[in-house]
Structures are given as structure tokens and as C-alpha cells.
Design a protein around this motif. Structure first.
Motif, PDB file in Angstrom:
ATOM      1  N   THR B  24    -108.587   8.407 -24.150  1.00 29.81           N
ATOM      2  CA  THR B  24    -110.613   7.269 -24.111  1.00 29.81           C
ATOM      3  C   THR B  24    -110.298   5.675 -24.598  1.00 29.81           C
ATOM      4  OG1 THR B  24    -111.410   8.212 -27.073  1.00 29.81           O
ATOM      5  CG2 THR B  24    -111.913   9.548 -25.230  1.00 29.81           C
ATOM      6  N   ASP B  27    -110.347   5.185 -27.915  1.00 33.58           N
ATOM      7  CA  ASP B  27    -108.344   4.840 -28.452  1.00 33.58           C
ATOM      8  C   ASP B  27    -108.151   3.318 -28.077  1.00 33.58           C
ATOM      9  OD1 ASP B  27    -109.441   6.965 -30.105  1.00 33.58           O
ATOM     10  OD2 ASP B  27    -108.686   8.378 -29.086  1.00 33.58           O
ATOM     11  N   ILE B  40    -114.725   4.543 -33.928  1.00 28.90           N
ATOM     12  CA  ILE B  40    -115.207   5.557 -33.996  1.00 28.90           C
ATOM     13  C   ILE B  40    -115.759   6.957 -34.974  1.00 28.90           C
ATOM     14  CG2 ILE B  40    -113.710   8.312 -32.704  1.00 28.90           C
ATOM     15  CD1 ILE B  40    -112.038   6.217 -32.473  1.00 28.90           C
ATOM     16  N   CYS B  42    -118.787   9.963 -33.121  1.00 22.69           N
ATOM     17  CA  CYS B  42    -119.016  11.451 -33.433  1.00 22.69           C
ATOM     18  C   CYS B  42    -117.835  12.295 -32.593  1.00 22.69           C
ATOM     19  CB  CYS B  42    -120.238  11.292 -32.562  1.00 22.69           C
ATOM     20  SG  CYS B  42    -120.457  10.991 -31.388  1.00 22.69           S
ATOM     21  N   GLU B  43    -117.256  11.002 -30.963  1.00 23.40           N
ATOM     22  CA  GLU B  43    -117.031  11.238 -29.904  1.00 23.40           C
ATOM     23  C   GLU B  43    -117.423  12.618 -29.179  1.00 23.40           C
ATOM     24  OE1 GLU B  43    -112.105  12.237 -32.411  1.00 23.40           O
ATOM     25  OE2 GLU B  43    -112.103  10.576 -30.738  1.00 23.40           O
ATOM     26  N   HIS B  44    -118.767  12.247 -29.147  1.00 26.37           N
ATOM     27  CA  HIS B  44    -119.604  13.433 -28.488  1.00 26.37           C
ATOM     28  C   HIS B  44    -120.450  12.455 -27.848  1.00 26.37           C
ATOM     29  CE1 HIS B  44    -120.645  15.144 -31.669  1.00 26.37           C
ATOM     30  NE2 HIS B  44    -122.056  16.251 -31.012  1.00 26.37           N
ATOM     31  N   GLY B  45    -120.478  11.165 -28.255  1.00 28.24           N
ATOM     32  CA  GLY B  45    -121.325  10.954 -27.443  1.00 28.24           C
ATOM     33  C   GLY B  45    -122.748  10.285 -28.068  1.00 28.24           C
ATOM     34  N   THR B  51    -120.297   1.986 -29.143  1.00 24.46           N
ATOM     35  CA  THR B  51    -121.064   1.361 -28.160  1.00 24.46           C
ATOM     36  C   THR B  51    -120.237  -0.212 -27.791  1.00 24.46           C
ATOM     37  OG1 THR B  51    -122.591   2.281 -28.158  1.00 24.46           O
ATOM     38  CG2 THR B  51    -123.505   0.163 -26.650  1.00 24.46           C
ATOM     39  N   ILE B  59    -122.011   0.964 -22.550  1.00 26.87           N
ATOM     40  CA  ILE B  59    -121.177   2.242 -22.696  1.00 26.87           C
ATOM     41  C   ILE B  59    -120.732   2.977 -23.759  1.00 26.87           C
ATOM     42  CG2 ILE B  59    -121.152   1.927 -19.964  1.00 26.87           C
ATOM     43  CD1 ILE B  59    -118.219   2.430 -21.760  1.00 26.87           C
ATOM     44  N   ARG B  60    -120.654   4.574 -24.127  1.00 24.53           N
ATOM     45  CA  ARG B  60    -120.349   4.983 -24.886  1.00 24.53           C
ATOM     46  C   ARG B  60    -118.540   4.905 -24.859  1.00 24.53           C
ATOM     47  NH1 ARG B  60    -124.608   4.670 -27.478  1.00 24.53           N
ATOM     48  NH2 ARG B  60    -125.631   7.211 -27.733  1.00 24.53           N
ATOM     49  N   CYS B  62    -116.364   6.247 -26.315  1.00 20.69           N
ATOM     50  CA  CYS B  62    -115.568   7.755 -26.273  1.00 20.69           C
ATOM     51  C   CYS B  62    -115.617   8.923 -25.093  1.00 20.69           C
ATOM     52  CB  CYS B  62    -116.302   8.043 -27.808  1.00 20.69           C
ATOM     53  SG  CYS B  62    -117.596   8.811 -27.421  1.00 20.69           S
ATOM     54  N   LEU B  63    -116.365   8.071 -23.612  1.00 21.43           N
ATOM     55  CA  LEU B  63    -117.116   9.456 -23.207  1.00 21.43           C
ATOM     56  C   LEU B  63    -116.703   8.341 -22.155  1.00 21.43           C
ATOM     57  CD1 LEU B  63    -120.766  10.938 -23.963  1.00 21.43           C
ATOM     58  CD2 LEU B  63    -118.680  11.579 -24.262  1.00 21.43           C
ATOM     59  N   MET B  64    -115.229   7.092 -22.004  1.00 20.37           N
ATOM     60  CA  MET B  64    -114.917   7.032 -20.883  1.00 20.37           C
ATOM     61  C   MET B  64    -113.910   6.963 -21.078  1.00 20.37           C
ATOM     62  SD  MET B  64    -116.014   3.648 -18.687  1.00 20.37           S
ATOM     63  CE  MET B  64    -115.373   2.483 -17.660  1.00 20.37           C
ATOM     64  N   PHE B  65    -112.294   7.229 -20.159  1.00 20.10           N
ATOM     65  CA  PHE B  65    -111.153   7.183 -20.430  1.00 20.10           C
ATOM     66  C   PHE B  65    -110.452   5.921 -19.857  1.00 20.10           C
ATOM     67  CE2 PHE B  65    -111.479  11.341 -18.457  1.00 20.10           C
ATOM     68  CZ  PHE B  65    -111.376  12.065 -20.225  1.00 20.10           C
TER      69      PHE B  65
END
Lengths: 290, 166
Positions: B24, B27, B40, B42-45, B51, B59-60, B62-65
Motif C-alpha cells: 500500500t 507502507d 497507519i 485501521c488499514e481499512h479506510g 491521509t 486520500i487514504r 492505506c486504500l491505494m497501492f
């Protein structure tokens, strides 16, 4: 809390994307905004072997007007609709609903078509698609097919999309001219999924008689629901608080929600009636003021 | 292992790195670039701690590679302070006691930064909506709202670091 390994693909065209889906079949998932898929991958609830990331397919990044519909491409973000001049002009219901979807940072990435394909029954877009009689366009190597919203959603998180198909756009009819509208929802916290949500529009003649209307609900079953009986009850009646209360009273019997951690079925049924009454009131007020 | 070489600009500095495709963005920022200011949670947005701004939009991460950020311009909390001085938004957080443990603060700062670019004189209620996607377990939010409001006049025309290496 980290995704399982996958093979990453980033096609540049729709043809490339659907060829990949054709070749990879069930092993592939389409990645658009990633605001639902990536959490599921981080939890390892989803472990696709292949990800087909459509974020670089620039031809899908559009919102345009086509005859009487807004055409929203698969890469149009929720935030794009929220600030869209076309939506403001032709279907402000979509903008009102946008404000309930997650938070700005989620809307900056999340897409309209992604929400439709994910088919969470508590999400806003399935209810919007139903209430507006939207048409969804799926493409595969074999060509395109147009799917009415009424046939698209099949159950919780399930649609009639085939693994080899890509949802490329949705056609959302404009609101009828002079229509009143409202989107309301009850959730535990701002931006959460709806416990119950209502999308409503209505039109009236010069004497205040309802000529047409749409009522759809989110969060009350395995799919978003269009409240046909309530709509029929309202048509031909003079818009008033008493008819709205009567229509709202008929809502609970049209629904078959389930109980979960967040709310009981009984609560959802009752609240559905209440927010439909409120939403109809707001919609009628907008007609009066216009 | 599925890997890609990615090029991106973070806080004005150009980077070229190999990244596993499942890594992600958060990371990547922390582990590959050593930029540990982004947290980091919750790692699910849901919590908003991670942010960051990608091409100017909050954007989050953790929700983008990371691979999706190839060719993008990213701003993290490290881009706010300049030459050892706090950014006006950070200064306002300091002055209004808008943090206690500080874990959520990087996410609040970047969320507030993006919001104040769009709204130069927000009401308290508008701020509440703007930060509703960020969780803080210490402050009770009131001081965060005060700080964001206090910083808003100083944010007009503010631009983040684009040419400094940090």
C-alpha cells in the motif's frame, strides 16, 4: 492486515481491460476507486489472484450528457459528481446523495460505477440507480449489453455482471423538469453506511396534484428497493402532509429487512416510513419554492 | 513476487523505487522512503490517520497501492513545516491544544489542509463535516475544530513544498 499477493495489470484501454478479464476469468477482480475492494483485500476477505486496475483507462473518466441522461463513466469519482455542473443542472438528487457517501477522502477515490458493481444494499448508488431507472452498460470481448437497474442487483453484494464483463458506464436519466427531490438517510455517524436511506423525486401539475414520482430505499434488505405500491398510492393525489403520512405508513409492509448488529428489522421498517415521509415533504417544498 | 519500478514525487523530491504491487502507499512511504510521519491506523479506510495528498486531493493511503501512485505528486505531513518552523496549521494545533497523543494528527493536518484550500472561512459545522472521516480518541474534537478555524485566514494562497528536499 496486508493484502495477499496478486498479479497486477494496468491496461490503458477498455479493449485491453476486457481482454484481460476474458483471459483471467474468475481469478481477476477489477480495481477502480478501491474504497471497498482494498479494505476487503487488507482483511483478506478478498484474495484475487489478479487485479485489473482500470485507473489508467482514461476513456472511462467522464461525465457527460447524452439525450436525457447523464452518462457516468467507470472512472468518474464520487467527488466529480458532487461538484459536477451537469449533475447540478440535470439531476441534483445525485449531488445531495453524494454528501452521504463516506467522507471527502473516500469520495476523491471511490467511483460511482464501483459502488454500483459492489452492490452494497446499504449504499447510496444502488438506490439512486433504481429510483432514476438507470441503465448500466457492461462490456466484454463479445460486445456491450445494457442492463436496466431493476435487473442489475441480484442479492447482497451481487449483480448480474459476468466475471468477464466490465461495467463501463451508467446512464442516469435527468430528473423531470420542475421535479422536487430529496435524499435522506439515518446512520450512526456521519459518512457511515445507511441504516436506512431514502431517495425520492416527484412532479406535480399546476394545481399540486402528483403526476409522477419515484421512491427507493437503501439498507432495508438484500438489495436496494423501489417502493412501487407507495408510488402508486401517491400518484394522482394532491401533495400534502397527510398524503405523505399515509404513503409512509404503507412503506413498512413493502419491506423485508433483516436484523443485524446495527439495527433490528423492526426499527428499519419503522424508520423507512419516517424518512420517506420527511423526504416527500422536502421534495414537495422544493416544488413549491421553484 | 509481482514487482514494479515506480517513479513519483513526494514532498517535492523525485523518487524511483521498486515496489511489490500489493504494497500500500502508506507502507511504501514509511518503509521504502522512511517518511514515517504518515501513520497507519485501521488499514481499512475508517480512521483517516494515513491521509495524504495525491495530486492535491486528500486520500487514504492505506486504500491505494504504491504502484497506482506511479507518476503522481504526493504531499505528506512532512511537507508542512519549513526551515524548522511549524506551518500555520500546525502552529494553530499547537496553540489550541488540538492534539494529545498525536497519533491521529498527521491525518487531521492533511485533511484540514485540503479542506482549507477549498474553504477559506469555514463555519464550525463545516469543519465538523470535513473532519468526520478522521478519528481522534484523545481530544473530543473541539480543540481541533478551534485550531482549524483559527488557521483558516492564514491558509489563503498557501502552497506546499514542491522544491525542497526533505
Amino acid at each position: 492486515m496486508k493484502p495477499a499477493p496478486f498479479q497486477y495489470h494496468d491496461p490503458r484501454t477498455v479493449d485491453e481491460a476486457v481482454s484481460l478479464l476474458d483471459e483471467l476469468g474468475d481469478d481477476a477482480k477489477v480495481l477502480a476507486g478501491g474504497q471497498s475492494l482494498v479494505p476487503m483485500m487488507n482483511f483478506r476477505l478478498a484474495r484475487p489472484s489478479h487485479l485489473v486496475d482500470i485507473n489508467r483507462v482514461s476513456s472511462l473518466d467522464h461525465v457527460r450528457k447524452d439525450n436525457h441522461s447523464l452518462v457516468i463513466g467507470a472512472l468518474a469519482r464520487q467527488r466529480t459528481i458532487e461538484f459536477s455542473e451537469l449533475a447540478k443542472l440535470h439531476n441534483p438528487l445525485l449531488i445531495e446523495a453524494s454528501h452521504h457517501i463516506g467522507h471527502p477522502a473516500i469520495r476523491n477515490r471511490g467511483t460511482v460505477c464501483g459502488s454500483l458493481a459492489h452492490a452494497d444494499p446499504a449504499a447510496e448508488w444502488p438506490a439512486l440507480a433504481l429510483v432514476m431507472d438507470a441503465t448500466l452498460v457492461a462490456q466484454s470481448r463479445r460486445g456491450q449489453r445494457r442492463i436496466p437497474a431493476t435487473e442489475f442487483f441480484t442479492s447482497y453484494f451481487s449483480t448480474c455482471l459476468e466475471p468477464r464483463e466490465l461495467l463501463v458506464e451508467v446512464h442516469v436519466p435527468a430528473l423531470p423538469s420542475g421535479a422536487g427531490f430529496s435524499f435522506l438517510e439515518i446512520s450512526r455517524r456521519h459518512g457511515d453506511f445507511a441504516l436506512v436511506g431514502a431517495a425520492v423525486w416527484l412532479t406535480a401539475d399546476h394545481s399540486g396534484i402528483c403526476t409522477n414520482c419515484g421512491i427507493a430505499l437503501a439498507g432495508v434488505g438484500s438489495c436496494a428497493v423501489r417502493a412501487h405500491a407507495a408510488e402508486q398510492r401517491l400518484q394522482g393525489e394532491r401533495l400534502s402532509d397527510s398524503i405523505f403520512a399515509e404513503v409512509a405508513n404503507s412503506i413498512p409492509e413493502e419491506l423485508d429487512p433483516t436484523s443485524d448488529l446495527h439495527a433490528s428489522a423492526e426499527y428499519r421498517r419503522k424508520v423507512a416510513g419516517v424518512i420517506v415521509r420527511r423526504a416527500l415533504g422536502v421534495a414537495a417544498e422544493r416544488i413549491r419554492k421553484s | 513476487m509481482d514487482e514494479r519500478r515506480i517513479h513519483l514525487k513526494v514532498n517535492g523530491k523525485q523518487y524511483e523505487e521498486m515496489a511489490e504491487t500489493r504494497l500500500t502507499l502508506v507502507d511504501f512511504l514509511r518503509e521504502k522512503l522512511g517518511l514515517t510521519g504518515t501513520h497507519i491506523g485501521c488499514e481499512h479506510g475508517v480512521c483517516g490517520a494515513c491521509t495524504v495528498l495525491v495530486n492535491g486531493a486528500a486520500i487514504r493511503s492505506c486504500l491505494m497501492f504504491a504502484v497506482q501512485a506511479d507518476q503522481a505528486e504526493i504531499a505528506t505531513v512532512e511537507s508542512l513545516a519549513r526551515d524548522g518552523s511549524l506551518h500555520p496549521l500546525q502552529q494553530a494545533f499547537w496553540e489550541h491544544h488540538a492534539l494529545q497523543c498525536g497519533f491521529c494528527t498527521p491525518g487531521f493536518l492533511m485533511t484540514a489542509y485540503a479542506f482549507l484550500q477549498e474553504n477559506h472561512s469555514p463555519s464550525a459545522d463545516e469543519i465538523r463535516v470535513a473532519i468526520s472521516g478522521n478519528l481522534c480518541r484523545c481530544t473530543g474534537y473541539e480543540n481541533i475544530i478551534k485550531a482549524i478555524r483559527a488557521a483558516s485566514p492564514d491558509m489563503k494562497g498557501d502552497t506546499l513544498t514542491t522544491d525542497q528536499s526533505c
